[in-house]
Write an enzyme that holds these catalytic residues in place. Structure first.
Site, PDB file in Angstrom:
ATOM      1  N   GLY A  24       0.871  -1.180   0.000  1.00 20.49           N
ATOM      2  CA  GLY A  24       0.000   0.000   0.000  1.00 20.49           C
ATOM      3  C   GLY A  24       0.899   1.217   0.000  1.00 20.49           C
ATOM      4  O   GLY A  24       1.058   1.926  -0.998  1.00 20.49           O
ATOM      5  N   ARG A  25       1.585   1.408   1.144  1.00 22.57           N
ATOM      6  CA  ARG A  25       2.462   2.569   1.332  1.00 22.57           C
ATOM      7  C   ARG A  25       3.445   2.756   0.179  1.00 22.57           C
ATOM      8  O   ARG A  25       3.632   3.860  -0.317  1.00 22.57           O
ATOM      9  CB  ARG A  25       3.247   2.354   2.633  1.00 22.57           C
TER      10      ARG A  25
ATOM     11  N   ARG B  99      -1.282  10.747  11.154  1.00 25.34           N
ATOM     12  CA  ARG B  99      -0.088   9.920  11.435  1.00 25.34           C
ATOM     13  C   ARG B  99       0.848  10.518  12.493  1.00 25.34           C
ATOM     14  O   ARG B  99       1.285   9.814  13.390  1.00 25.34           O
ATOM     15  CB  ARG B  99       0.671   9.614  10.140  1.00 25.34           C
TER      16      ARG B  99
ATOM     17  N   CYS C 153      -9.041  21.425  18.825  1.00 25.54           N
ATOM     18  CA  CYS C 153      -8.968  21.722  20.262  1.00 25.54           C
ATOM     19  C   CYS C 153      -8.428  20.528  21.025  1.00 25.54           C
ATOM     20  O   CYS C 153      -9.142  19.903  21.824  1.00 25.54           O
ATOM     21  CB  CYS C 153     -10.333  22.135  20.761  1.00 25.54           C
TER      22      CYS C 153
HETATM   23  N1  LLP Z   1      -2.015  -6.232   3.750  1.00 21.98           N
HETATM   24  C1  LLP Z   1      -2.613  -6.273   4.953  1.00 21.98           C
HETATM   25  C2  LLP Z   1      -3.335  -7.474   5.353  1.00 21.98           C
HETATM   26  C3  LLP Z   1      -2.536  -5.141   5.801  1.00 21.98           C
HETATM   27  O1  LLP Z   1      -3.121  -5.180   6.995  1.00 21.98           O
HETATM   28  C4  LLP Z   1      -1.831  -3.992   5.386  1.00 21.98           C
HETATM   29  C5  LLP Z   1      -1.735  -2.808   6.238  1.00 21.98           C
HETATM   30  C6  LLP Z   1      -1.223  -4.010   4.096  1.00 21.98           C
HETATM   31  C7  LLP Z   1      -1.330  -5.151   3.315  1.00 21.98           C
HETATM   32  C8  LLP Z   1      -0.488  -2.846   3.537  1.00 21.98           C
HETATM   33  O2  LLP Z   1       0.612  -2.468   4.282  1.00 21.98           O
HETATM   34  P1  LLP Z   1       1.637  -1.376   3.684  1.00 21.98           P
HETATM   35  O3  LLP Z   1       2.266  -1.969   2.452  1.00 21.98           O
HETATM   36  O4  LLP Z   1       0.855  -0.148   3.351  1.00 21.98           O
HETATM   37  O5  LLP Z   1       2.607  -1.168   4.765  1.00 21.98           O
HETATM   38  N2  LLP Z   1      -2.051   3.396   9.411  1.00 21.98           N
HETATM   39  C9  LLP Z   1      -0.683   2.932   9.508  1.00 21.98           C
HETATM   40  C10 LLP Z   1      -0.450   1.686   8.674  1.00 21.98           C
HETATM   41  C11 LLP Z   1      -1.399   0.559   9.003  1.00 21.98           C
HETATM   42  C12 LLP Z   1      -1.263  -0.597   8.060  1.00 21.98           C
HETATM   43  C13 LLP Z   1      -2.340  -1.595   8.255  1.00 21.98           C
HETATM   44  N3  LLP Z   1      -2.254  -2.715   7.400  1.00 21.98           N
HETATM   45  C14 LLP Z   1       0.265   4.064   9.140  1.00 21.98           C
HETATM   46  O6  LLP Z   1      -0.208   5.162   8.850  1.00 21.98           O
HETATM   47  O7  LLP Z   1       1.481   3.881   9.180  1.00 21.98           O
END
Ligand code: LLP
Length: 405
Positions: free
Chosen positions: A261-262, A298, A328
């Site tokens: 994702g990221r 974040r 606030c």
């Molecule tokens: N697959 C599963 C099953 C997941 O739970 C996640 C992320 C991903 C893929 C994708 O992960 P990435 O490639 O984006 O690291 N809100 C947090 C991140 C939470 C991620 C949750 N799961 C932040 O802002 O750092």
């Protein structure tokens, strides 16, 4: 990416107002191509874009056009992916604590269901044994940029526990399901290859032992997402070439599925926010901006670092500031004691690398409106989400007739 969008920032802020998320669509596609290309030239690969990072329809649409699959965690995300063009066969659902009516939706939608618990499997079997399944296992390996985003350790709520996975697969086969994959996700924002390699070894061994003990044949092994990106100037990027090579050296005869994702969206997007107040206090100087943790959570939630720069900062002398929002709560802080070129009221700031978990985690806290989103593609800017209006804040609320007038 920043340079290209920064040149247009003042014009975009005038045209669309602030706070404003601006995504460089070309950069996002380049990120997708890099990660898909690097893995797929070494072994058969599927990229399931983890759309929780950013589920804007225009982004989903571009990724679908590039050939991506989609990783979803809610039926709302499935709804968006279908709208964006993804066919159900390219959508995986990895839910946790899934309701029965959601299971019915999944069966009707025809997506691949990634089972998170034996309870889910048993309840699904009462609805239908038609869907293809994969199993999310808890690999007992966790990693991530913050405790809150580590998902694969033994005590985590996700996945079927390692000691129950064989029984779960047997049960699924008995029910008549076609079990096609084995899945895990260890955490998010990982900048070293070590945890990925460890989990690849564990998953390959587990797949082999399940195949010999249950007769199942997995088409793919999914190691989840978690591929980190550098947020600080001195952070070293994950060496994706080396990682892909090391993974392909260990991988045996299956499709590799990954769920970034990221990696795909983080650095494609910046947040433009206008400075409305400079407050000098005996201790600090505050820059008061029009974005807060309602817009980007974040820093407040994980203490995450995002680079912040004035759009027109060149040549100005440096000062130290706390950069805060309009909410606030004293936790409404983007950065403390940050050195920036001198900032005046009315200046525009850019907060960088906010494409992942930026808009998607925004809220209406303090009854503030969610911002607009713009995409730049081939040099043109397109509005891809309208700024909310006050009516949006109250549109689902009711004041019962019977309340005193
Ligand atoms: N697959 C599963 C099953 C997941 O739970 C996640 C992320 C991903 C893929 C994708 O992960 P990435 O490639 O984006 O690291 N809100 C947090 C991140 C939470 C991620 C949750 N799961 C932040 O802002 O750092």
């Amino acid at each position: 990416m920043a340079g290209k969008v920064m040149q247009k920032a003042e014009e975009l802020a005038e045209k669309y107002d602030t706070p404003l998320y601006v995504t460089d669509g070309d950069r996002m596609i380049a990120n997708y191509k890099r990660i898909f290309g690097t893995f797929s030239e070494r072994l058969p690969t599927r990229v399931y874009y983890a759309c929780k990072a950013n589920a804007n329809l225009a982004i989903l649409h571009l990724l679908y056009r590039e050939g991506s699959y989609a990783d979803t965690v809610s039926i709302g995300e499935i709804f968006s992916c279908l709208k964006a063009g993804f066919p159900p066969e390219k959508i995986m659902f990895t839910g946790t604590n899934v309701r029965n009516d959601e299971l019915i939706y999944l069966v009707n939608a025809g997506v691949l269901i990634n089972i998170d618990s034996i309870s889910e499997l048993v309840r699904l079997s009462k609805i239908s044994a038609e869907p293809k399944l994969s199993f999310r296992v808890n690999p007992e390996i966790g990693a991530g940029h913050h405790e809150k985003v580590v998902t694969g350790k033994r005590t985590s709520k996700f996945g079927v526990p390692l000691n129950q996975i064989e029984g779960a697969v047997r049960k699924a086969i008995d029910y008549g399901f076609d079990v096609v994959g084995l899945h895990c996700h260890i955490g998010s924002g990982i900048l070293e290859s070590g945890p990925f390699l460890k989990v690849v070894d564990r998953m390959c061994d587990l797949a082999e032992s399940l195949e010999s003990s249950t007769g199942v044949e997995f088409e793919f092994i999914d190691i989840g997402g978690g591929f980190g990106v550098p947020y600080k100037r001195d952070e070293v990027a994950l060496d994706i070439e080396n990682l892909a090579q090391e993974i392909s050296d260990r991988f045996r005869g299956k499709i590799l599925a990954i769920e970034p994702g990221r990696y795909i969206v983080a650095d494609s997007t910046l947040l433009l926010t206008r400075v409305n107040t400079i407050k000098e206090t005996p201790e600090k100087t505050f820059i008061g901006a029009d974005a807060g943790f309602n817009t980007l959570i974040r820093p407040a939630m994980y203490g995450s670092y995002h680079r912040i720069m004035p759009v027109k900062g060149e040549g100005k002398k440096k000062r130290r500031y706390d950069i805060v929002g309009p909410l606030c709560e004293s936790g409404d802080v983007f950065a403390e004691d940050r050195e920036l070129p001198e900032v005046k009221e009315g200046d525009l700031l850019a907060i960088l690398d906010v494409g992942a978990y930026g808009f998607s985690m925004s809220s209406n806290y303090n009854s503030r409106l969610k911002p607009a989103e713009v995409m730049i593609k081939n040099g043109k800017d397109y509005l891809v989400r309208e700024r909310e209006k006050f009516e949006d804040l109250i549109k689902n609320q009711l004041v019962p007739e019977e309340l005193p007038k």
